[in-house]
Design an enzyme around this catalytic site. Structure first.
Site, short mmCIF file in Angstrom:
data_model
loop_
_atom_site.label_atom_id
_atom_site.label_comp_id
_atom_site.label_asym_id
_atom_site.label_seq_id
_atom_site.Cartn_x
_atom_site.Cartn_y
_atom_site.Cartn_z
N ARG A 1 1.75 37.50 -38.74
CA ARG A 1 0.50 37.00 -39.10
C ARG A 1 0.40 37.33 -40.56
NH1 ARG A 1 -2.41 39.21 -34.12
NH2 ARG A 1 -0.51 40.64 -34.08
N ASN B 1 25.05 36.89 -14.14
CA ASN B 1 25.70 35.61 -14.31
C ASN B 1 24.55 34.67 -15.01
OD1 ASN B 1 27.93 33.42 -13.99
ND2 ASN B 1 26.34 32.98 -12.65
N LYS C 1 13.59 37.12 -24.27
CA LYS C 1 13.69 38.39 -23.40
C LYS C 1 14.19 38.11 -22.06
CE LYS C 1 9.85 41.00 -25.83
NZ LYS C 1 9.29 39.85 -26.72
N PHE C 2 15.47 37.72 -22.09
CA PHE C 2 16.42 37.47 -20.81
C PHE C 2 16.44 38.46 -19.87
CE2 PHE C 2 18.69 33.94 -23.20
CZ PHE C 2 17.77 33.16 -22.93
N HIS C 3 15.79 38.54 -18.43
CA HIS C 3 15.97 39.58 -17.65
C HIS C 3 16.26 38.88 -16.38
CE1 HIS C 3 13.99 43.15 -15.69
NE2 HIS C 3 15.31 43.24 -15.20
N ASP C 4 17.54 38.92 -15.87
CA ASP C 4 17.92 38.04 -14.48
C ASP C 4 19.20 38.58 -14.08
OD1 ASP C 4 18.15 36.03 -12.57
OD2 ASP C 4 16.58 34.84 -13.87
N ILE C 5 19.83 38.12 -13.15
CA ILE C 5 21.10 38.66 -12.56
C ILE C 5 22.14 38.51 -13.61
CG2 ILE C 5 20.76 38.23 -10.32
CD1 ILE C 5 22.34 35.91 -10.24
N ASP D 1 13.51 34.64 -29.21
CA ASP D 1 12.95 36.00 -28.55
C ASP D 1 12.58 35.45 -27.08
OD1 ASP D 1 11.86 38.44 -27.91
OD2 ASP D 1 10.38 38.21 -29.45
N LYS E 1 11.94 33.68 -36.16
CA LYS E 1 11.76 34.00 -34.72
C LYS E 1 11.06 33.19 -33.95
CE LYS E 1 9.46 37.55 -32.85
NZ LYS E 1 8.69 37.39 -31.55
N THR F 1 5.72 47.50 -26.13
CA THR F 1 4.76 48.55 -26.91
C THR F 1 3.32 48.16 -26.21
OG1 THR F 1 4.65 46.63 -28.55
CG2 THR F 1 5.84 48.79 -29.18
O1 C5P Z 1 1.75 38.89 -36.32
P1 C5P Z 1 2.73 40.05 -35.97
O2 C5P Z 1 3.32 40.64 -37.31
O3 C5P Z 1 1.79 41.04 -35.23
O4 C5P Z 1 3.75 39.35 -35.17
C1 C5P Z 1 4.71 40.48 -34.45
C2 C5P Z 1 5.69 39.59 -33.68
O5 C5P Z 1 6.60 40.37 -33.09
C3 C5P Z 1 5.18 38.82 -32.56
O6 C5P Z 1 5.79 37.70 -32.49
C4 C5P Z 1 5.24 39.81 -31.58
O7 C5P Z 1 5.18 39.08 -30.30
C5 C5P Z 1 6.33 40.57 -31.66
N1 C5P Z 1 6.68 41.75 -31.12
C6 C5P Z 1 5.82 42.65 -31.44
N2 C5P Z 1 5.75 44.02 -30.71
C7 C5P Z 1 6.76 44.03 -29.90
C8 C5P Z 1 7.82 43.31 -29.82
C9 C5P Z 1 7.53 41.94 -30.22
O8 C5P Z 1 4.77 42.56 -32.05
N3 C5P Z 1 7.14 45.31 -29.42
#
Ligand code: C5P
Length: 241
Positions: free
Chosen positions: A214, A67, A61-65, A59, A32, A123
């Protein structure tokens, strides 16, 4: 069963990402690439990561019109991306445009249509944050509403927290792919994740893919950490790697 680990390459520089990818490629299903790495290194890092043995998940996260999102989806596919995210809050026209753009581009290139994943409620947001935006029905209600909107607009996948797997499977069935971050083994520190679940539990509940950062990237030995996680899900996954 295919390898369900998506390793989040949350590092600032291409050389770090490429080193991790070299080490982890055979033991994970996808890499990712998020905003930090993409903004600093651009499409070049995506092209370099392609071919390291795992799929590419962009990743942004596109958010636009509609087109603009459709064109961005097609540019992402040109870079070799296999999965990418859009905000479901962009609405049905934007979601349909994104899915159609992916299907059209795939047809031209003669490849399987890359997976457009809908992000529902971040989240990091709670009921009070939604209320600020004029949304009264709470996070769970809003997640389900946006997930249904995504599915009825043709999206084949969603990003969701481990706690949302069960209600979304009940609401949307088995076909939709559910991609779940917030994964921690009992022995891992939670870091800043508040509601976590173990890899095996999340798969048992119906997750299609697990986003793990991580616990793998900061491990003393990232490859061993990935192998331990695969073993905890299904030891056969290790022998296929
Ligand atoms: O290091 P860790 O396992 O917490 O990484 C989780 C990954 O998932 C990060 O890239 C974080 O930005 C992404 N993510 C998240 N919670 C979300 C959406 C994406 O932790 N709701």
């Amino acid at each position: 069963m295919r390898n369900p680990i998506i390793v989040a390459l949350d590092v600032p520089k291409a050389n770090e990402a490429l080193e991790l990818a070299e080490e982890l490629g055979p033991f994970v299903g996808a890499f990712k690439i998020g905003k930090q790495l993409f903004v600093s290194e651009g499409p070049d890092v995506v092209r370099k990561l392609k071919g390291k043995g795992a799929q590419i998940f962009l990743d942004l996260k596109f958010h636009d019109i509609p087109n603009t999102v459709a064109k961005a989806v097609q540019s992402a596919i040109d870079m070799g991306v296999d999965m990418l995210t859009v905000h479901t809050a962009g609405g049905s026209e934007m979601l349909v445009a994104a899915e159609n753009a992916s299907n059209e581009k795939a047809k031209i290139l003669g490849i399987d249509s890359p997976l457009i994943l809908g992000v529902t409620v971040l989240t990091s947001m709670d009921d009070a944050n939604l209320e600020e935006l004029g949304i009264q029905e709470g996070t769970q209600g809003q997640v389900v509403r946006l997930a249904k909107l995504a599915a009825s607009s043709g999206l084949r996948g969603l990003v969701c927290s481990p706690q949302e797997i069960k209600p979304l499977r009940e609401e949307l069935g088995d076909e939709i792919q559910l991609i779940t971050p917030g994964i921690r083994a009992v022995s891992n520190p939670a870091d800043d994740q508040k509601r976590t679940m173990s890899p095996a539990e999340a798969i048992k509940l119906g997750a299609s893919w697990l986003v793990i950062g991580r616990p793998i990237t900061l491990a003393a030995n990232p490859r061993d950490a990935a192998i331990d996680i695969l073993n905890s899900i299904d030891p056969e996954l290790v022998s296929f790697s």
